[in-house]
Design a protein around this motif. Structure first.
Motif, PDB file in Angstrom:
ATOM      1  N   LYS A  21      47.414  14.041 -40.196  1.00 22.34           N
ATOM      2  CA  LYS A  21      46.001  13.645 -40.190  1.00 22.34           C
ATOM      3  C   LYS A  21      45.610  13.114 -38.814  1.00 22.34           C
ATOM      4  O   LYS A  21      46.453  12.594 -38.099  1.00 22.34           O
ATOM      5  N   PRO A  22      44.337  13.248 -38.451  1.00 22.01           N
ATOM      6  CA  PRO A  22      43.940  12.666 -37.157  1.00 22.01           C
ATOM      7  C   PRO A  22      43.990  11.130 -37.140  1.00 22.01           C
ATOM      8  O   PRO A  22      44.280  10.534 -36.122  1.00 22.01           O
ATOM      9  N   PHE A  48      53.900   6.163 -25.438  1.00 25.55           N
ATOM     10  CA  PHE A  48      53.136   7.390 -25.685  1.00 25.55           C
ATOM     11  C   PHE A  48      53.689   8.567 -24.897  1.00 25.55           C
ATOM     12  O   PHE A  48      53.381   9.721 -25.199  1.00 25.55           O
ATOM     13  N   GLU A  49      54.512   8.255 -23.894  1.00 29.08           N
ATOM     14  CA  GLU A  49      54.949   9.270 -22.946  1.00 29.08           C
ATOM     15  C   GLU A  49      55.666  10.429 -23.622  1.00 29.08           C
ATOM     16  O   GLU A  49      55.386  11.580 -23.321  1.00 29.08           O
ATOM     17  N   GLU A  50      56.577  10.121 -24.513  1.00 30.44           N
ATOM     18  CA  GLU A  50      57.330  11.216 -25.129  1.00 30.44           C
ATOM     19  C   GLU A  50      56.937  11.444 -26.582  1.00 30.44           C
ATOM     20  O   GLU A  50      57.717  11.960 -27.377  1.00 30.44           O
ATOM     21  N   ARG A  51      55.758  11.022 -26.934  1.00 29.14           N
ATOM     22  CA  ARG A  51      55.274  11.181 -28.302  1.00 29.14           C
ATOM     23  C   ARG A  51      53.877  11.799 -28.274  1.00 29.14           C
ATOM     24  O   ARG A  51      52.869  11.081 -28.365  1.00 29.14           O
ATOM     25  N   PRO A  52      53.811  13.133 -28.166  1.00 27.78           N
ATOM     26  CA  PRO A  52      52.511  13.787 -28.012  1.00 27.78           C
ATOM     27  C   PRO A  52      51.567  13.558 -29.197  1.00 27.78           C
ATOM     28  O   PRO A  52      50.355  13.421 -29.001  1.00 27.78           O
ATOM     29  N   LYS A  53      52.138  13.474 -30.400  1.00 26.78           N
ATOM     30  CA  LYS A  53      51.277  13.258 -31.568  1.00 26.78           C
ATOM     31  C   LYS A  53      50.594  11.885 -31.469  1.00 26.78           C
ATOM     32  O   LYS A  53      49.402  11.733 -31.718  1.00 26.78           O
ATOM     33  N   LEU A  54      51.372  10.908 -31.095  1.00 28.89           N
ATOM     34  CA  LEU A  54      50.868   9.547 -30.958  1.00 28.89           C
ATOM     35  C   LEU A  54      49.854   9.464 -29.823  1.00 28.89           C
ATOM     36  O   LEU A  54      48.832   8.776 -29.929  1.00 28.89           O
ATOM     37  N   ALA A  55      50.138  10.199 -28.732  1.00 30.00           N
ATOM     38  CA  ALA A  55      49.223  10.199 -27.585  1.00 30.00           C
ATOM     39  C   ALA A  55      47.885  10.813 -27.973  1.00 30.00           C
ATOM     40  O   ALA A  55      46.825  10.320 -27.572  1.00 30.00           O
TER      41      ALA A  55
END
Lengths: 239, 210
Positions: free
Chosen positions: B123-124, B153-160
């Motif tokens: 989910k967004p 956030f650097e290695e977590r694209p979903k979180l970014a």
């Protein structure tokens, strides 16, 4: 009637032991086809629980399943049930400030309650640890009395709410472990008396039979106690 | 008015995050502590747009679920990393042992995984398709370790991506302003912190160490 079930569920949440799982079925207010509400409150950590895996990726109890909707976190579950079954207003008051008082306590209690730690150990704590734990507990209890109760009968004011319920159920944990924190705290003892009275003394006693006998409890006794509880998996509840 | 409320909230959070002050609200003679309780009170009082705390039973439950879980998890581990990395060396006067940093980072990563897998999923936002208080609280807490120099956030694209969407929903400039303080946390020195607060941090760190 729905309130009774909510309370029962919440009491069961706090008497959880890792023995076997128990499902409660609550009918919705409307007869919706294939609708059943289940709250999983205990689980056997040794066996695979497909229900729990489906419900909650964190594999935590308690967990609620309402049709295809799943929910974790006991506070969230309590609030969901209170709203869904439209329990009497005082449990989660619609008055802005009273509600804020309930929210305030429900938020604070997450990180400030240590007695869960105390009760996780079924064995008695070593004496040197007991003293520091008791000391920490006393600090928290002072805060509770001074900040949340003050001179009011209940946390939100003149009527009992979910906050008092959550608080008292947590406070019963160290009592069950043998530390009577009400003994030298008359204000707290009086508050307890009033919450019990508001909830119903007999119901309260039944629910806490488990935790009050915790020290002498063995696995077979726990299963037996659960079978004696009014709502079991065998009886679907249609009131 | 929704933005004004947010500005007030983020001001509170800025104070909380940079100085670990306990936020408090005073409305006439009514006083209130606990940031979650304050947020809910403000949302109700000012009747903010529904998506912040949805009236839909199940969406609201999602928000409550996150707000409950986050206390000991995201908030707990995030602030632990911040305290350990930034404040512990200030208090002890010693450099931080690498294994200590490693273990608090690992603890944080575990809860970040849980956050992505359980609360975000595909989910967004946490409650579904619209931003809510849950996302706000989550992101503000996550800025603590970022402020401590750990770019989670650097290695977590979903979180970014989620962060980008929350910032966009809230308003990017406002967000930047609110976090000026925490993003400059690394340059904090002990003399900038009130003595009683230092004592409070010491106590917290000792509690977490035991």
């Amino acid at each position: 009637m729905a309130l009774y079930r909510i309370l029962e569920i919440y009491f069961h949440l706090r008497t959880k032991k890792r023995v076997e799982y128990k499902l409660h079925y609550l009918p919705g207010k409307k007869k919706i086809k294939n609708c059943c509400l289940t709250v999983l409150v205990v689980h056997d950590s040794d066996t695979e629980i497909p229900f729990l895996q489906g419900v909650n990726i964190l594999m935590k109890v308690p967990a609620l399943k309402d049709g295809s909707f799943t929910l974790a976190e006991s506070i969230a579950i309590l609030l969901y049930l209170a709203r869904k079954f439209k329990t009497p207003d005082h449990w989660y008051p619609s008055d802005l400030q009273k509600r804020a008082r309930v929210d305030e306590y429900l938020s604070w209690q997450h990180v400030n309650i240590l007695w869960r730690e105390i009760c996780k150990n079924q064995l008695p704590l070593p004496p040197e640890k007991l003293e520091s734990v008791t000391e920490e507990l006393n600090i928290v209890l002072n805060q509770f009395e001074e900040k949340f109760l003050q001179d009011k009968p209940f946390i939100a004011g003149s009527e009992v709410s979910l906050a008092d319920l959550v608080a008292l159920v947590e406070l019963m944990q160290p009592v069950g472990a043998g530390y009577d924190l009400f003994e030298e705290r008359p204000k707290l003892a009086e508050w307890r008396r009033q919450v019990e009275e508001a909830v119903g003394k007999q119901l309260f006693q039944e629910a806490h039979e488990g935790i009050l006998n915790a020290k002498s409890l063995t696995a077979d006794k726990i299963i037996l106690n659960h079978r004696l509880m009014p709502y079991s998996t065998k009886n679907s509840l249609h009131s």
